[in-house]
Scaffold this motif. Sequence first.
Motif, mmCIF file in Angstrom:
data_model
loop_
_atom_site.group_PDB
_atom_site.id
_atom_site.type_symbol
_atom_site.label_atom_id
_atom_site.label_comp_id
_atom_site.label_asym_id
_atom_site.label_seq_id
_atom_site.Cartn_x
_atom_site.Cartn_y
_atom_site.Cartn_z
ATOM 1 N N ALA A 230 0.538 -1.330 -0.035
ATOM 2 C CA ALA A 230 0.116 0.383 -0.275
ATOM 3 C C ALA A 230 0.564 1.274 -0.330
ATOM 4 N N MET A 231 1.609 1.243 1.233
ATOM 5 C CA MET A 231 2.953 2.602 0.866
ATOM 6 C C MET A 231 3.432 2.603 -0.356
ATOM 7 N N GLU A 232 3.593 1.664 -1.864
ATOM 8 C CA GLU A 232 4.120 1.868 -2.592
ATOM 9 C C GLU A 232 3.252 2.026 -3.775
ATOM 10 N N ALA A 233 1.723 1.486 -3.700
ATOM 11 C CA ALA A 233 1.031 1.432 -3.847
ATOM 12 C C ALA A 233 0.910 3.414 -4.382
ATOM 13 N N HIS A 234 0.672 4.607 -2.751
ATOM 14 C CA HIS A 234 0.561 5.333 -2.336
ATOM 15 C C HIS A 234 1.088 6.451 -2.831
ATOM 16 N N ARG A 235 2.402 6.051 -3.427
ATOM 17 C CA ARG A 235 3.400 6.625 -3.865
ATOM 18 C C ARG A 235 3.611 6.843 -5.093
ATOM 19 N N VAL A 236 3.900 6.152 -6.000
ATOM 20 C CA VAL A 236 3.459 5.564 -7.352
ATOM 21 C C VAL A 236 1.936 6.391 -7.817
ATOM 22 N N LEU A 237 0.768 6.176 -7.325
ATOM 23 C CA LEU A 237 -0.372 7.503 -7.856
ATOM 24 C C LEU A 237 -0.055 8.314 -7.600
ATOM 25 N N GLY A 238 0.590 8.950 -6.094
ATOM 26 C CA GLY A 238 0.531 9.818 -5.925
ATOM 27 C C GLY A 238 1.092 10.847 -6.690
ATOM 28 N N LYS A 239 2.370 10.478 -7.408
ATOM 29 C CA LYS A 239 2.829 11.072 -8.202
ATOM 30 C C LYS A 239 2.529 11.099 -9.177
ATOM 31 N N GLU A 240 1.370 10.055 -10.310
ATOM 32 C CA GLU A 240 1.302 10.051 -10.924
ATOM 33 C C GLU A 240 0.063 11.173 -10.957
ATOM 34 N N ILE A 241 -0.948 10.687 -10.480
ATOM 35 C CA ILE A 241 -1.830 11.778 -10.024
ATOM 36 C C ILE A 241 -1.636 13.598 -9.593
ATOM 37 N N ALA A 242 -0.488 13.701 -9.332
ATOM 38 C CA ALA A 242 0.352 15.064 -9.377
ATOM 39 C C ALA A 242 0.389 15.873 -10.414
ATOM 40 N N LEU A 243 1.259 14.713 -10.905
ATOM 41 C CA LEU A 243 1.322 15.326 -12.692
ATOM 42 C C LEU A 243 0.493 15.180 -13.612
ATOM 43 N N SER A 244 -0.230 14.749 -14.074
ATOM 44 C CA SER A 244 -2.000 14.334 -14.605
ATOM 45 C C SER A 244 -2.641 16.143 -14.278
ATOM 46 N N ARG A 245 -2.678 15.821 -12.602
ATOM 47 C CA ARG A 245 -3.443 17.115 -12.669
ATOM 48 C C ARG A 245 -2.274 18.503 -12.801
ATOM 49 N N ALA A 246 -0.575 18.416 -12.856
ATOM 50 C CA ALA A 246 0.241 19.449 -13.313
ATOM 51 C C ALA A 246 -0.124 20.351 -14.885
ATOM 52 N N GLY A 247 -0.849 19.146 -15.402
ATOM 53 C CA GLY A 247 -1.004 18.891 -17.332
ATOM 54 C C GLY A 247 -0.061 18.404 -17.650
ATOM 55 N N ARG A 248 0.582 17.641 -16.774
ATOM 56 C CA ARG A 248 1.808 16.631 -17.734
ATOM 57 C C ARG A 248 1.180 15.612 -18.608
ATOM 58 N N GLY A 249 0.024 14.786 -18.640
ATOM 59 C CA GLY A 249 -0.671 13.974 -19.422
ATOM 60 C C GLY A 249 -1.297 13.249 -18.582
ATOM 61 N N PRO A 250 -1.450 11.704 -18.772
ATOM 62 C CA PRO A 250 -1.847 10.943 -18.616
ATOM 63 C C PRO A 250 -0.795 9.636 -18.194
ATOM 64 N N ALA A 251 -1.396 8.623 -17.213
ATOM 65 C CA ALA A 251 -0.521 7.892 -16.682
ATOM 66 C C ALA A 251 -1.193 6.675 -16.403
#
Length: 372
Positions: A230-251
Amino acid sequence: MNALTHAAILKTGRYQGVRIDAGEAETARSLHRFMLRLRMCEEALAREYHPADEMRCPVHFCIGQEAVPAALSLLLNDDDYLFCHHRSHGYYLAKSAPMEALFAELYGKATGANGGLAGSQDISFPARNFYSGAILAGAAAISTGAALGFQLKGTQQVAVAGFGESATDEGIFWEAINYAAVAKLPVVFVCENNNYSVFSPQLKRQALDNLSARVATFGMRSTALFGNDAMEAHRVLGKEIALSRAGRGPAFVEAYTYRWSGHYGPESDDLVGYRDAAEIEAWKRNCPISLLEDVMRVRDLIKPGDRESLVIEAQSAINRCFQFAKSSPFPDAPDWKALNFSPDSPLADKFLVEVELANFDAHQEAEQARGY
Ligand SMILES: Cc1ncc(C[n+]2csc(CCOP(=O)(O)OP(=O)(O)O)c2C)c(N)n1
Ligand SMILES: [Mg+2]
């Protein structure tokens, strides 16, 4: 661990990679609490399902797959959207939709999330921007459309699609990721790869079990992870959601996991012989809750008595939900037109009326010739 596949994970034995980095203690506690509550909720529903036969809709339990919903529960904003597949309860709770309305929905009651008319696999909670649906890969396509809307309006919202690896057996999944990548949409595709589509393993349906590599060739950020961490899922999803929110496209994030439950319903379906006991046992040793809890104990993040308090808290919430669901009234018999027609979709309504007026079954040939 080598390249992540189900076969490689089985060879590795118990996973040793759970990390709680500096500043992540509170995250660990929240993930643990969410997973424990979800596990207890699913086990309680499974126990209650048959004795009274009061839940009359098909239910796909997510026991063993608690880590991804737990991670999402900490990462999505209120105005983000979450669309998911038939195995919906973890996602529903991840979007903070109320547990009592979930239980009442399964009991077909008027107080359910959808007035008792949707059941488990089509449950939604619009006030929390949460929608599930039984059509495989539907979540991938609908999130892509929602993300296009966010982009056109210039909002900071993100759409997340949660689904199983069998959604990638559908053509529309690949159309959705292609379009999302081309248009650089704010959408994160989360694939819980539990290896099975009902009774069929991935390698009987697809020549290769390298989904994350294939998705990467569409020009999209793509990651595979051990989905019971769950920790790794949280880190990876957190990073990808933040990038998508910042306009960096999908993941695309592929989380390798496993369902302990049968495909649907409370009974085991192992008698069919599609998976063996050793495989199930190996995955039970990799329970997402105990993997995290063990590291929390070593790090002194969970003290004697803490787990017991969490269990008591969750159990009393579950008891209240059963009480609420069982004592709620059934809905009145619905008018199908009121269910199917909406002022938001006048064109679709017009077609529905025309089909009805044309007595579709009797004049099928004529209807098809008109071409809608
Ligand atoms: C378009 C479509 N085809 C077939 C089905 C029947 N069906 C329901 S669940 C399921 C398997 C789903 O497997 P997966 O997507 O991996 O999710 P899991 O059940 O493993 O969580 C199938 C084939 C469906 N619901 N929709
Ligand atoms: Mg699956």
